[in-house]
Design a protein around this motif. Structure first.
Motif, PDB file in Angstrom:
ATOM      1  N   MET A  53       5.491   3.047 -11.821  1.00  0.00           N
ATOM      2  CA  MET A  53       4.588   2.238 -11.189  1.00  0.00           C
ATOM      3  C   MET A  53       4.598   2.394  -9.747  1.00  0.00           C
ATOM      4  O   MET A  53       5.446   2.686  -9.024  1.00  0.00           O
ATOM      5  N   TYR A  54       3.149   2.221  -9.025  1.00  0.00           N
ATOM      6  CA  TYR A  54       2.944   2.749  -7.622  1.00  0.00           C
ATOM      7  C   TYR A  54       2.259   1.822  -6.973  1.00  0.00           C
ATOM      8  O   TYR A  54       1.366   0.968  -7.543  1.00  0.00           O
ATOM      9  N   LEU A  55       2.315   1.610  -5.781  1.00  0.00           N
ATOM     10  CA  LEU A  55       1.429   0.952  -4.905  1.00  0.00           C
ATOM     11  C   LEU A  55       1.024   1.769  -3.769  1.00  0.00           C
ATOM     12  O   LEU A  55       2.013   2.128  -3.015  1.00  0.00           O
ATOM     13  N   GLN A  56       0.033   2.320  -3.586  1.00  0.00           N
ATOM     14  CA  GLN A  56      -0.602   2.980  -2.411  1.00  0.00           C
ATOM     15  C   GLN A  56      -1.159   1.955  -1.553  1.00  0.00           C
ATOM     16  O   GLN A  56      -1.944   1.061  -1.804  1.00  0.00           O
ATOM     17  N   MET A  57      -0.569   1.904  -0.371  1.00  0.00           N
ATOM     18  CA  MET A  57      -0.933   1.151   0.530  1.00  0.00           C
ATOM     19  C   MET A  57      -1.537   1.844   1.748  1.00  0.00           C
ATOM     20  O   MET A  57      -1.179   2.817   2.444  1.00  0.00           O
ATOM     21  N   ASN A  58      -3.233   1.513   2.019  1.00  0.00           N
ATOM     22  CA  ASN A  58      -3.772   2.201   3.131  1.00  0.00           C
ATOM     23  C   ASN A  58      -4.107   1.320   4.126  1.00  0.00           C
ATOM     24  O   ASN A  58      -4.053  -0.012   3.995  1.00  0.00           O
ATOM     25  N   ASN A  59      -4.244   1.768   5.499  1.00  0.00           N
ATOM     26  CA  ASN A  59      -4.921   0.786   6.401  1.00  0.00           C
ATOM     27  C   ASN A  59      -3.634  -0.256   6.867  1.00  0.00           C
ATOM     28  O   ASN A  59      -4.033  -1.324   6.914  1.00  0.00           O
TER      29      ASN A  59
END
Length: 121
Positions: free
Chosen positions: A79-85
């Motif tokens: 599972m992934y968590l892409q965190m932007n800004n």
């Protein structure tokens, strides 16, 4: 028994991005709803995002909505968590958890050890 291992945390400047990964053991990954929580120093653990067994349902806390994206690859048991800004207030230990797609930690029955995310201003 499900074992979860997070990776991908680190130090990033405000406005930057990180992608967290949560790899699980066992053959049941594709049948497990999962989520991400985080805990900042001196604060309680809080819900960040959740995903159903397939990726047809996702849910986000308001504070991360529009900036974070949860996803999963059942073929890779990950599972992934892409965190932007990213913002300094996103600084916390991030935990992946299995067993629910809800917002309450007590409904999850397996947890990873956590990965530190630090966002500098």
């Amino acid at each position: 028994q499900v074992q979860l291992v997070e990776s991908g945390g680190g130090l990033v400047q405000a406005g930057g991005s990180l992608r967290l990964s949560c790899t699980t053991s066992g053959r049941t990954f594709g049948r497990l709803p999962m989520g991400w929580f985080r805990q900042a120093p001196g604060k309680e653990r809080e819900f960040a995002a959740a995903i159903a067994e397939s990726d047809t349902f996702t849910y986000y806390a308001d504070v991360v909505k529009g900036r974070f994206t949860i996803s999963r690859d059942n073929a890779k048991n990950t599972m992934y968590l892409q965190m932007n800004n990213l913002k300094p207030e996103d600084t916390a230990i991030y935990y992946c958890a299995a067993g629910s797609a809800g917002v309450k930690a007590e409904f999850y029955y397996a947890w990873g050890q956590g990965t530190q995310v630090t966002v500098s201003s």
